[in-house]
Motif scaffolding. Structure first.
Motif, PDB file in Angstrom:
ATOM      1  N   LEU A   1       0.255   4.191  -1.013  1.00  0.00           N
ATOM      2  CA  LEU A   1      -0.180   2.821  -0.780  1.00  0.00           C
ATOM      3  C   LEU A   1       0.323   2.371   0.587  1.00  0.00           C
ATOM      4  N   SER A   2      -0.348   1.372   1.141  1.00  0.00           N
ATOM      5  CA  SER A   2       0.057   0.851   2.436  1.00  0.00           C
ATOM      6  C   SER A   2      -0.174  -0.653   2.479  1.00  0.00           C
ATOM      7  N   LEU A   3       0.810  -1.370   2.996  1.00  0.00           N
ATOM      8  CA  LEU A   3       0.655  -2.788   3.300  1.00  0.00           C
ATOM      9  C   LEU A   3       0.413  -2.890   4.802  1.00  0.00           C
ATOM     10  N   ARG A   4      -0.823  -3.171   5.190  1.00  0.00           N
ATOM     11  CA  ARG A   4      -1.219  -3.135   6.589  1.00  0.00           C
ATOM     12  C   ARG A   4      -1.518  -4.518   7.119  1.00  0.00           C
ATOM     13  N   LEU A   5      -1.345  -4.662   8.427  1.00  0.00           N
ATOM     14  CA  LEU A   5      -1.626  -5.929   9.086  1.00  0.00           C
ATOM     15  C   LEU A   5      -3.081  -6.046   9.510  1.00  0.00           C
ATOM     16  N   GLU A   6      -3.836  -4.942   9.385  1.00  0.00           N
ATOM     17  CA  GLU A   6      -5.256  -4.957   9.731  1.00  0.00           C
ATOM     18  C   GLU A   6      -6.065  -4.352   8.589  1.00  0.00           C
ATOM     19  N   ARG A   7      -7.262  -4.878   8.369  1.00  0.00           N
ATOM     20  CA  ARG A   7      -8.132  -4.343   7.328  1.00  0.00           C
ATOM     21  C   ARG A   7      -8.596  -2.937   7.728  1.00  0.00           C
TER      22      ARG A   7
END
Length: 300
Positions: A145-151
């Motif tokens: 999983l990743s929490l990203r600042l960009e879609r």
């Protein structure tokens, strides 16, 4: 042709060097000694018959042969991840490791508290948080999983949840008392990102709002920036997060006149293959619920 068939271990090592940009970074990611990585890379190049990377003082660059090998190496990494997922035995008990890649702020504010919740609801799960600014590859299994600042813009990546919240300037109470009641941005000593992360939105917004912008303090480590802010060195831009673990605890929100307009966006992302795993789905649902609750609080 290589003098011997290339193994997955060979290709995995080459990929770590290519993506890490240096032998030392590859050694850290593979948990091997730097001398071991250098020797194995040299053996691989000897087998191939030509150099794959050019060693420089500041890291490595791919040669023409390395550039030709890179796409196939990336596909092999994806297939290895696919094989691992397909061979996992189904189980009704949630157990095993789930790796989440996230920027340092969300890792501190959201993922560390999530680990406490998971210890109660699914004690067989092990949460591994990979905090950093760089975006890890979900396709190659660097994280589930990743929490990203960009879609994400790949069809293979799923956006499972998202959060939008405003950003504001915060400082220690002692530092805030030294400022006018509604300071202009240029009257504030700013704490920001140092190279190689000076391109991030916060830096850019301040540079756009302040002529000849010069920060008082910068660091490539988010928690070092926060420590400087708490120590009264200056102010920094943080997410307005209404929860108990927010980084803004103990800091004062500044009423800038006018302030830079920046909004934080956070996307919970998974690769389609990894999203099928029960343990990944369980963690994603728990984290998605937290993001949804925060979004509702913000909207309210």
């Amino acid at each position: 042709m290589p003098s011997r068939p290339l193994s997955w271990d060979d290709v995995r090592l080459f990929l770590a060097v290519a993506e890490g940009g240096s032998v030392s970074q590859a050694a850290r990611s593979l948990q091997l000694g730097q001398a071991t990585v250098s020797r194995r890379l040299a053996d691989m190049e000897l087998s191939v018959g030509e150099p794959l990377v050019t060693r420089r003082a500041q890291g490595c660059e791919l040669t023409a042969a390395g550039e030709r090998l890179l796409p196939a190496a990336q596909r092999m990494a994806e297939w290895a991840q696919e094989a691992e997922i397909r061979l996992m035995r189904p189980t009704h008990r949630l157990e095993g490791k789930v790796r989440i890649a996230a920027a340092p702020g969300p890792a501190f504010e959201l993922l560390a508290p999530l680990a406490g919740h998971l210890r109660q609801s699914a004690p067989g799960l092990q949460l591994e948080v990979l905090a950093g600014v760089e975006t890890l590859s979900l396709a190659r299994g660097e994280a589930e999983l990743s929490l990203r600042l960009e879609r994400p813009n790949s069809a293979e990546l799923l956006t499972l949840a998202e959060l939008r919240c405003p950003l504001a300037a915060y400082a220690s109470p002692d530092y805030a008392r030294q400022l006018p009641e509604r300071p202009r941005p240029e009257q504030v000593d700013w704490i920001v990102w140092a190279p190689p992360y000076e391109h991030l939105p916060v830096n850019q917004a301040l540079a756009a709002a302040i002529p000849d912008f010069r920060p008082v303090f910068s660091s490539d480590d988010y928690l070092v920036q926060l420590a400087a802010c708490r120590a009264g060195v200056g102010a920094m831009v943080l997410a307005v997060a209404p929860h108990a673990h927010a980084l803004t605890q103990g800091l004062v929100r500044l009423a800038l006149s006018p302030g830079p307009t920046v909004q934080a966006e956070l996307f919970l992302v998974a690769h389609r293959r990894a999203a099928e795993l029960p343990r990944t789905r369980f963690v994603a649902e728990a984290l998605g619920a937290i993001l949804q609750d925060l979004q509702h609080q913000e909207a309210g």
